[in-house]
Design a protein around this motif. Structure first.
Motif, PDB file in Angstrom:
ATOM      1  N   TYR A   1      13.574   5.838  -0.160  1.00  0.00           N
ATOM      2  CA  TYR A   1      12.846   4.719   0.450  1.00  0.00           C
ATOM      3  C   TYR A   1      11.511   5.170   1.042  1.00  0.00           C
ATOM      4  O   TYR A   1      10.491   4.497   0.889  1.00  0.00           O
ATOM      5  CB  TYR A   1      13.704   4.042   1.522  1.00  0.00           C
ATOM      6  N   GLY A   2      11.544   6.333   1.696  1.00  0.00           N
ATOM      7  CA  GLY A   2      10.307   6.876   2.281  1.00  0.00           C
ATOM      8  C   GLY A   2       9.254   7.069   1.202  1.00  0.00           C
ATOM      9  O   GLY A   2       8.083   6.729   1.381  1.00  0.00           O
ATOM     10  N   ALA A   3       9.696   7.586   0.044  1.00  0.00           N
ATOM     11  CA  ALA A   3       8.767   7.789  -1.076  1.00  0.00           C
ATOM     12  C   ALA A   3       8.239   6.447  -1.562  1.00  0.00           C
ATOM     13  O   ALA A   3       7.073   6.327  -1.936  1.00  0.00           O
ATOM     14  CB  ALA A   3       9.482   8.512  -2.209  1.00  0.00           C
ATOM     15  N   GLY A   4       9.100   5.440  -1.534  1.00  0.00           N
ATOM     16  CA  GLY A   4       8.692   4.103  -1.959  1.00  0.00           C
ATOM     17  C   GLY A   4       7.624   3.528  -1.052  1.00  0.00           C
ATOM     18  O   GLY A   4       6.636   2.963  -1.511  1.00  0.00           O
ATOM     19  N   LEU A   5       7.814   3.724   0.241  1.00  0.00           N
ATOM     20  CA  LEU A   5       6.817   3.235   1.205  1.00  0.00           C
ATOM     21  C   LEU A   5       5.494   3.948   0.982  1.00  0.00           C
ATOM     22  O   LEU A   5       4.428   3.339   1.013  1.00  0.00           O
ATOM     23  CB  LEU A   5       7.302   3.480   2.634  1.00  0.00           C
ATOM     24  N   GLN A   6       5.562   5.264   0.755  1.00  0.00           N
ATOM     25  CA  GLN A   6       4.349   6.032   0.466  1.00  0.00           C
ATOM     26  C   GLN A   6       3.644   5.457  -0.752  1.00  0.00           C
ATOM     27  O   GLN A   6       2.431   5.294  -0.761  1.00  0.00           O
ATOM     28  CB  GLN A   6       4.718   7.499   0.177  1.00  0.00           C
ATOM     29  N   ALA A   7       4.456   5.147  -1.778  1.00  0.00           N
ATOM     30  CA  ALA A   7       3.889   4.611  -3.014  1.00  0.00           C
ATOM     31  C   ALA A   7       3.156   3.306  -2.752  1.00  0.00           C
ATOM     32  O   ALA A   7       2.060   3.078  -3.262  1.00  0.00           O
ATOM     33  CB  ALA A   7       4.989   4.396  -4.039  1.00  0.00           C
ATOM     34  N   VAL A   8       3.770   2.457  -1.925  1.00  0.00           N
ATOM     35  CA  VAL A   8       3.131   1.182  -1.603  1.00  0.00           C
ATOM     36  C   VAL A   8       1.855   1.423  -0.792  1.00  0.00           C
ATOM     37  O   VAL A   8       0.823   0.807  -1.029  1.00  0.00           O
ATOM     38  CB  VAL A   8       4.111   0.263  -0.831  1.00  0.00           C
ATOM     39  N   ASN A   9       1.921   2.373   0.155  1.00  0.00           N
ATOM     40  CA  ASN A   9       0.744   2.686   0.975  1.00  0.00           C
ATOM     41  C   ASN A   9      -0.400   3.218   0.130  1.00  0.00           C
ATOM     42  O   ASN A   9      -1.566   2.923   0.379  1.00  0.00           O
ATOM     43  CB  ASN A   9       1.072   3.759   2.025  1.00  0.00           C
ATOM     44  N   GLU A  10      -0.032   4.028  -0.852  1.00  0.00           N
ATOM     45  CA  GLU A  10      -1.059   4.668  -1.666  1.00  0.00           C
ATOM     46  C   GLU A  10      -1.604   3.748  -2.738  1.00  0.00           C
ATOM     47  O   GLU A  10      -2.643   4.025  -3.311  1.00  0.00           O
ATOM     48  CB  GLU A  10      -0.495   5.927  -2.329  1.00  0.00           C
ATOM     49  N   ALA A  11      -0.884   2.658  -2.996  1.00  0.00           N
ATOM     50  CA  ALA A  11      -1.288   1.771  -4.093  1.00  0.00           C
ATOM     51  C   ALA A  11      -2.712   1.274  -3.909  1.00  0.00           C
ATOM     52  O   ALA A  11      -3.441   1.103  -4.863  1.00  0.00           O
ATOM     53  CB  ALA A  11      -0.339   0.604  -4.211  1.00  0.00           C
ATOM     54  N   THR A  12      -3.125   1.075  -2.641  1.00  0.00           N
ATOM     55  CA  THR A  12      -4.471   0.559  -2.403  1.00  0.00           C
ATOM     56  C   THR A  12      -5.527   1.627  -2.644  1.00  0.00           C
ATOM     57  O   THR A  12      -6.655   1.329  -2.978  1.00  0.00           O
ATOM     58  CB  THR A  12      -4.606   0.063  -0.957  1.00  0.00           C
ATOM     59  N   GLY A  13      -5.135   2.885  -2.486  1.00  0.00           N
ATOM     60  CA  GLY A  13      -6.103   3.954  -2.657  1.00  0.00           C
ATOM     61  C   GLY A  13      -6.204   4.445  -4.082  1.00  0.00           C
ATOM     62  O   GLY A  13      -7.126   5.140  -4.441  1.00  0.00           O
ATOM     63  N   SER A  14      -5.228   4.105  -4.900  1.00  0.00           N
ATOM     64  CA  SER A  14      -5.215   4.616  -6.254  1.00  0.00           C
ATOM     65  C   SER A  14      -6.108   3.794  -7.160  1.00  0.00           C
ATOM     66  O   SER A  14      -6.449   2.665  -6.869  1.00  0.00           O
ATOM     67  CB  SER A  14      -3.797   4.603  -6.798  1.00  0.00           C
ATOM     68  N   THR A  15      -6.476   4.406  -8.259  1.00  0.00           N
ATOM     69  CA  THR A  15      -7.277   3.678  -9.241  1.00  0.00           C
ATOM     70  C   THR A  15      -6.499   3.590 -10.533  1.00  0.00           C
ATOM     71  O   THR A  15      -6.453   4.541 -11.291  1.00  0.00           O
ATOM     72  CB  THR A  15      -8.606   4.402  -9.506  1.00  0.00           C
TER      73      THR A  15
END
Lengths: 550, 256
Positions: free
Chosen positions: A283-297
């Protein structure tokens, strides 16, 4: 302006635990929604307790339907109760869990606070479980007592049913969370959002369709296939496992029921272990993924946007969408229907019952041949019922969490919302109504409707453009322009009810015309009237001006 | 107080922050500058534990960002650029909830909140009677700033803190962060309003494309490059001078 003293001591005397604070937070967000049209919220906000009581009251009222199953065997009653509980819980949890488990804005608010991702997950799961248990309890309240009067029931039924209901609520919530965790594990960060949206839409549509169709299938084929706990196909239905538990403890006590009961308990334990134990670490990794989604291209997106842009400039859409505003509105509505998670989760599960309802009578009816009997009698009523599809779709497309962005429409040099409504209406007709009608036609063909009876669909189809214009009469079809919590649900419901009554009346008249040989004349007359009404309504819709914002 | 060593963040093949290293002592106000997409917000999100670094390390108040993440989070306050809040809570509900996450009891939290609302010229009724969704952008931002400082953290990260604040509130806020720094707090201040950074910050760090371009006292950096102002220095370093020519060319297109 004097600065607050930064060094004043803040020694906790009776410190609340973060878990407790998070639990309260997520329950409040769950009941109030995450975004509100604040401009309308002038007064003190209503307590969540009041809202909770209202929801539970509704579920308890819906549960009164169990009274129709008085004196049925325990297994039959229990399978009904569990199927309906699964429907209500499934749709509610599936539609809320995605937003609750993986919310992008949450990272900026809670991501830097001293709480672990495990604590966040625990608090969210507790809220989901608590809500499912409350709702399941409210819905089954009447059922507890009906079971006492079951033909093979007794006073032990409320106890056994309470146990099986809790188990089912846990199973349901666990399954939804498990699907999310698996999506996260199997598909990477890049595709997480798309996959989770698809999973959520499919889950919700599946719950709605399954729970509507399953009882009809049971009623239609049950007699031939013996609706008994030992029937092989019963193992495929999760509600049957929990009904088996009821039957084993407080009904027939048969071997088949015991086997199902054991399966239900074991599968629930397995789902809970996988969802909340084994996969919770990701779940922690999932939250990170969601957080990073805005920074990714993300890489170049292969969407249908390019194709659609070409289509709107080519006939027949070019003829239908004559001005640039309606073309832009069409593309906006299309983009949101294809890409936006919030819109997809609102529109597709919202339309699923509209598609299933007209088909349900076909499962329980039989064709005796002839034009005025059997299955064919249902065609005009069902197709008229489908007429409200554009009405519902436009209403759902009108709302979005991003409603603030629609303020740009008011700033643009357009006299009113007519062109915007028109574009959205064309998008709904092309992308939702047309495929739905084709699907409906195929299903009717599969259930054995003859070519001649297909003509009975025409009265409903002729009125479709008229129905689709209704929301435009007051400018209520501007895409993504209203907050989900801010719409007048009562007014919208009343509109749909009136249209449904008109549709049903029309179905009756068309059937009469069909049986008396006046059908062609009836169609011509209806088409003429529909054309006149459509033109008049179009004029009214075109003259609508922007209403002032509250 | 803050020590970043080779801090790196990659999103797929794109490197958002590239081996950034710096040390910020206690009581210093550091202006963190860079053009859009330079990696400022990603750096702040890494330092606040929201986003995990791909490489490199950082310590805040002696706590390792990777190993003691919770301790780091207890010692920092963060005002995100988005100004995100839970809109269906009232201001008071929101702040009391945030306080609870730091173990602050409700009565102590309310007392502290009263100090902040007096400072920001908000009424307590606004905080209790309206959902945050009904607040103006500036009011919402004041609540977010309050939420960042409520637990009295020794290190505070501000990402565009003046966004939406009116002139009076902005003046008051600048005075506040200078007071906080005098009290020994470490402030990292990311902003595009360069004259404010020049006046308020003891030191500036300028990054572009995730890489460190300049680090030092504003007056020293300006003098060393003979830039005259921080704005000129910034545009020289980040290729902004080219933008002036492009803007002139672009403005010509309106004449046709």
């Amino acid at each position: 302006m004097s600065a607050p003293s930064p060094s004043s001591p803040l020694l906790p005397s009776r410190a609340p635990t973060p878990e407790r604070a998070l639990g309260k937070l997520f329950l409040t967000l769950f009941l109030r929604g995450r975004a509100v049209r604040g401009l309308k919220k002038a007064g003190v906000p209503k307590s969540v307790g009041w809202k909770l009581k209202l929801i539970l009251g509704f579920y308890a009222f819906a549960g009164c339907m169990a009274l129709t199953s008085l004196s049925q065997p325990v297994f039959t009653l229990a399978i009904y109760l569990h199927a309906m509980t699964l429907l209500f819980l499934g749709t509610y949890i599936a539609s809320s869990a995605g937003e609750m488990l993986f919310n992008k804005e949450e990272a900026d608010i809670l991501g830097h606070r001293p709480v672990t991702s495990k604590a966040l997950l625990r608090a969210k799961i507790q809220v989901l479980l608590r809500m499912s248990l409350w709702m399941a309890g409210a819905f089954n309240l009447v059922g507890f007592f009906v079971g006492v009067a079951a033909s093979d029931g007794g006073w032990f039924f409320p106890v056994s049913h309470a146990f099986s209901t809790v188990l089912q609520a846990l199973f349901c919530t666990g399954s939804v969370v498990l699907v999310y965790q698996l999506c996260l594990r199997w598909f990477g960060r890049e595709r997480l959002d798309t996959v989770m949206t698809a999973a959520q839409v499919l889950m919700t549509v599946g719950f709605v369709v399954g729970s509507q169709v399953a009882p009809q299938l049971i009623a239609r084929f049950g007699r031939q296939m013996h609706v008994q706990p030992d029937a092989w196909w019963m193992w495929l239905l999760p509600p049957a496992w929990f009904a088996g538990l009821d039957d084993a403890l407080a009904g027939s006590h048969g071997k088949g029921s015991w086997a199902m009961a054991v399966a239900g308990v074991l599968l629930t334990v397995l789902v809970l272990w996988l969802a909340f134990g084994k996969l919770a670490q990701t779940y922690g990794a999932g939250l990170q993924a969601v957080n990073e989604a805005t920074g990714s291209t993300p890489g170049p997106r292969k969407s249908g946007r390019g194709l659609l842009s070409q289509l709107v400039h080519a006939p027949p859409l070019r003829w239908w969408l004559r001005d640039s505003v309606s073309r832009a509105s069409f593309l906006l509505a299309t983009a949101y229907l294809m890409r936006d998670r919030d819109t997809k989760l609102r529109v597709f599960p919202g339309l699923a019952p509209m598609l299933v309802m007209p088909l349900i009578p076909f499962f329980s009816a039989s064709d005796n041949g002839g034009a005025f009997s059997g299955l064919s009698i249902l065609v005009p009523f069902s197709s008229c019922y489908l007429g409200i599809l554009p009405l519902v779709a436009l209403g759902l497309l009108e709302t979005s969490q991003q409603w603030r962005a629609a303020e740009i429409f008011r700033a643009a040099p357009t006299p009113g919302p007519a062109s915007l409504c028109h574009g959205a209406r064309v998008a709904v007709m092309c992308l939702l109504v047309l495929p739905a009608l084709l699907l409906y036609g195929v299903i009717l063909w599969l259930v054995g409707i003859g070519a001649k009876q297909f003509a009975l669909m025409l009265p409903g189809l002729i009125l479709l453009p008229v129905y689709a214009l209704i929301p435009c009469l007051r400018g209520h079809a501007v895409p993504i322009s209203q907050p989900p919590e801010g719409v007048n649900a009562a007014g919208r419901g009343l509109r749909q009810l009136v249209v449904m009554f008109v549709s049903l009346a029309l179905g009756g008249v068309s059937l009469w015309a069909f049986s008396t040989g006046w059908f062609v004349w009836f169609l011509l007359g209806e088409a003429l009237i529909a054309a006149v009404v459509y033109l008049l309504m179009s004029r009214v819709a075109a003259s609508v001006r922007w209403s002032s914002l509250e | 107080m803050i020590s970043a060593h080779n801090l790196t963040k990659r999103f797929g093949y794109q490197t958002a922050v590239d081996a950034l290293s710096f040390v910020v002592p206690a009581g210093q106000i550091v202006g963190f500058l860079g053009p859009n997409g330079a990696g400022k917000s990603t750096t702040l999100k890494m330092l606040t534990g929201i986003v995990e670094p791909t490489d490199g390390t950082a310590t805040i108040c002696g706590f390792d960002l990777r190993r003691d993440t919770l301790e780091v989070k207890r010692h920092i306050g963060f005002v995100p650029e988005s100004g995100a809040v839970f809109e269906s809570l009232t201001g008071l509900e929101y702040l009391v909830m945030i306080a609870a996450l730091y173990g602050i009891p409700e009565d102590a939290a309310v007392a502290r909140i009263r100090q902040f609302i007096a400072f920001f010229d908000l009424s307590f009724e606004t905080l209790t009677d309206k959902l945050l969704g009904a607040y103006s952008k500036g009011m919402k931002h004041k609540v977010v700033i309050t939420a960042a400082l409520l637990h009295n953290p020794p290190v505070v990260f501000f990402d565009e803190p003046l966004d939406g604040l009116d002139a009076n509130a902005a003046v008051g806020f600048k005075a506040l962060i200078q007071t906080l720094a005098r009290e020994g707090k470490t402030i990292v201040y990311s902003s595009h309003i360069l004259d404010v950074v020049e006046r308020v910050c003891d030191r500036v760090i300028i990054i572009d494309k995730g890489r460190l371009l300049a680090d030092g006292r504003p007056d020293e950096l300006i003098a060393a490059r003979n830039a005259g102002t921080l704005e000129r220095l910034f545009t020289d370093l980040t290729g902004g001078a080219e933008l002036e020519r492009r803007a002139k060319d672009f403005a010509m297109t309106f004449r046709s």
